[in-house]
Design a protein around this motif. Structure first.
Motif, short mmCIF file in Angstrom:
data_model
loop_
_atom_site.label_atom_id
_atom_site.label_comp_id
_atom_site.label_asym_id
_atom_site.label_seq_id
_atom_site.Cartn_x
_atom_site.Cartn_y
_atom_site.Cartn_z
N PRO A 259 -45.47 -10.59 -64.15
CA PRO A 259 -44.21 -9.86 -63.91
C PRO A 259 -44.37 -8.60 -63.06
O PRO A 259 -43.41 -8.17 -62.43
CB PRO A 259 -43.74 -9.49 -65.32
CG PRO A 259 -44.42 -10.44 -66.23
CD PRO A 259 -45.73 -10.75 -65.57
N ASP A 260 -45.55 -8.03 -63.03
CA ASP A 260 -45.78 -6.81 -62.26
C ASP A 260 -46.26 -7.07 -60.84
O ASP A 260 -46.37 -6.14 -60.04
CB ASP A 260 -46.79 -5.91 -62.98
CG ASP A 260 -46.23 -5.37 -64.27
OD1 ASP A 260 -45.07 -4.92 -64.27
OD2 ASP A 260 -46.94 -5.39 -65.29
N ASN A 261 -46.55 -8.32 -60.50
CA ASN A 261 -47.01 -8.63 -59.14
C ASN A 261 -45.87 -8.44 -58.14
O ASN A 261 -44.72 -8.76 -58.41
CB ASN A 261 -47.53 -10.06 -59.06
CG ASN A 261 -48.91 -10.21 -59.64
OD1 ASN A 261 -49.54 -9.24 -60.05
ND2 ASN A 261 -49.39 -11.43 -59.68
N THR A 262 -46.24 -7.91 -56.98
CA THR A 262 -45.27 -7.76 -55.89
C THR A 262 -45.38 -8.95 -54.95
O THR A 262 -46.25 -9.82 -55.13
CB THR A 262 -45.55 -6.46 -55.11
OG1 THR A 262 -46.83 -6.57 -54.48
CG2 THR A 262 -45.53 -5.24 -56.03
N ASP A 263 -44.55 -8.97 -53.92
CA ASP A 263 -44.60 -10.07 -52.94
C ASP A 263 -45.92 -10.09 -52.18
O ASP A 263 -46.29 -11.13 -51.63
CB ASP A 263 -43.44 -9.94 -51.95
CG ASP A 263 -42.09 -10.22 -52.60
OD1 ASP A 263 -42.07 -10.86 -53.67
OD2 ASP A 263 -41.07 -9.78 -52.02
N GLU A 264 -46.62 -8.96 -52.15
CA GLU A 264 -47.89 -8.87 -51.42
C GLU A 264 -49.08 -9.29 -52.28
O GLU A 264 -50.23 -9.15 -51.86
CB GLU A 264 -48.13 -7.44 -50.93
CG GLU A 264 -47.12 -6.95 -49.92
CD GLU A 264 -45.92 -6.27 -50.58
OE1 GLU A 264 -45.93 -6.08 -51.81
OE2 GLU A 264 -44.99 -5.91 -49.85
N MET A 265 -48.82 -9.81 -53.48
CA MET A 265 -49.91 -10.14 -54.41
C MET A 265 -49.81 -11.59 -54.86
O MET A 265 -48.71 -12.11 -55.04
CB MET A 265 -49.82 -9.25 -55.65
CG MET A 265 -49.86 -7.78 -55.36
SD MET A 265 -49.46 -6.79 -56.81
CE MET A 265 -50.89 -7.05 -57.81
N THR A 266 -50.97 -12.21 -55.06
CA THR A 266 -51.03 -13.52 -55.69
C THR A 266 -52.12 -13.49 -56.74
O THR A 266 -53.20 -12.93 -56.52
CB THR A 266 -51.34 -14.64 -54.68
OG1 THR A 266 -52.60 -14.37 -54.05
CG2 THR A 266 -50.25 -14.79 -53.64
N THR A 267 -51.82 -14.05 -57.90
CA THR A 267 -52.80 -14.12 -58.98
C THR A 267 -52.98 -15.57 -59.37
O THR A 267 -52.00 -16.29 -59.60
CB THR A 267 -52.33 -13.30 -60.20
OG1 THR A 267 -52.20 -11.93 -59.81
CG2 THR A 267 -53.32 -13.39 -61.35
N THR A 268 -54.23 -16.00 -59.41
CA THR A 268 -54.57 -17.36 -59.83
C THR A 268 -55.68 -17.29 -60.86
O THR A 268 -56.28 -16.24 -61.08
CB THR A 268 -55.04 -18.22 -58.63
OG1 THR A 268 -56.16 -17.58 -58.02
CG2 THR A 268 -53.92 -18.40 -57.61
N VAL A 269 -55.96 -18.42 -61.48
CA VAL A 269 -57.07 -18.54 -62.43
C VAL A 269 -58.03 -19.58 -61.87
O VAL A 269 -57.62 -20.67 -61.48
CB VAL A 269 -56.56 -18.97 -63.83
CG1 VAL A 269 -57.73 -19.23 -64.76
CG2 VAL A 269 -55.63 -17.92 -64.40
N GLU A 270 -59.31 -19.22 -61.83
CA GLU A 270 -60.35 -20.16 -61.40
C GLU A 270 -61.22 -20.51 -62.59
O GLU A 270 -61.58 -19.65 -63.39
CB GLU A 270 -61.22 -19.54 -60.30
CG GLU A 270 -60.52 -19.35 -58.99
CD GLU A 270 -61.45 -18.78 -57.91
OE1 GLU A 270 -62.63 -18.55 -58.20
OE2 GLU A 270 -60.96 -18.55 -56.80
N ARG A 271 -61.54 -21.78 -62.67
CA ARG A 271 -62.49 -22.25 -63.67
C ARG A 271 -63.57 -23.03 -62.95
O ARG A 271 -63.25 -24.01 -62.27
CB ARG A 271 -61.78 -23.12 -64.70
CG ARG A 271 -60.85 -22.28 -65.57
CD ARG A 271 -60.17 -23.14 -66.61
NE ARG A 271 -59.29 -22.35 -67.43
CZ ARG A 271 -58.10 -21.88 -67.05
NH1 ARG A 271 -57.66 -22.12 -65.84
NH2 ARG A 271 -57.36 -21.17 -67.87
N ASP A 272 -64.79 -22.57 -63.06
CA ASP A 272 -65.92 -23.19 -62.36
C ASP A 272 -65.65 -23.32 -60.87
O ASP A 272 -65.97 -24.34 -60.25
CB ASP A 272 -66.24 -24.57 -62.96
CG ASP A 272 -66.66 -24.48 -64.41
OD1 ASP A 272 -67.34 -23.50 -64.78
OD2 ASP A 272 -66.29 -25.38 -65.19
N GLY A 273 -65.02 -22.30 -60.29
CA GLY A 273 -64.76 -22.28 -58.86
C GLY A 273 -63.54 -23.07 -58.43
O GLY A 273 -63.21 -23.10 -57.26
#
Length: 111
Positions: free
Chosen positions: A23-37
């Motif tokens: 919810p706090d991410n702006t349009d200039e941000m992306t958040t992902t989750v990596e598992r074992d690359g």
């Protein structure tokens, strides 16, 4: 020319941390989750992983400000994730009636 930062943090419940940050991410941000690359986004089933946030801003001061805000939000998200984990308890969940004895007091009202 844009400025970029990538912040990678390992977590026991990476998906929950990523969802708390979203919810706090702006349009200039992306958040992902990596598992074992492998990038899973934020919908993976496995809990342990790396939260990867990429920030892209036009100015150095804007990037610095966004990274500062993100680090504060990350600390809160980690706290939320640690509080949200179920805690095993040896106590029973149903303790039964509060008292096994009938009451001596008169509960009727005589007026």
């Amino acid at each position: 020319m844009s400025r970029r930062a990538t912040i990678r943090t390992d977590h026991d419940d990476a998906t929950l941390v990523a969802r708390a940050l979203d919810p706090d991410n702006t349009d200039e941000m992306t958040t992902t989750v990596e598992r074992d690359g492998v990038v899973d986004g934020t919908d993976g089933d496995d809990r342990t992983g790396t939260v990867v946030t990429r920030i892209d801003r036009e100015t150095t001061s804007g990037l610095q400000s966004t990274v500062d805000d993100y680090v504060v939000n990350l600390a809160v998200a980690i706290d939320i994730a640690s509080q949200a984990r179920p805690v095993q308890d040896d106590r029973p969940t149903d303790t039964g009636p509060v008292s096994d004895h009938d009451t001596d007091s008169d509960t009727t009202h005589n007026e």
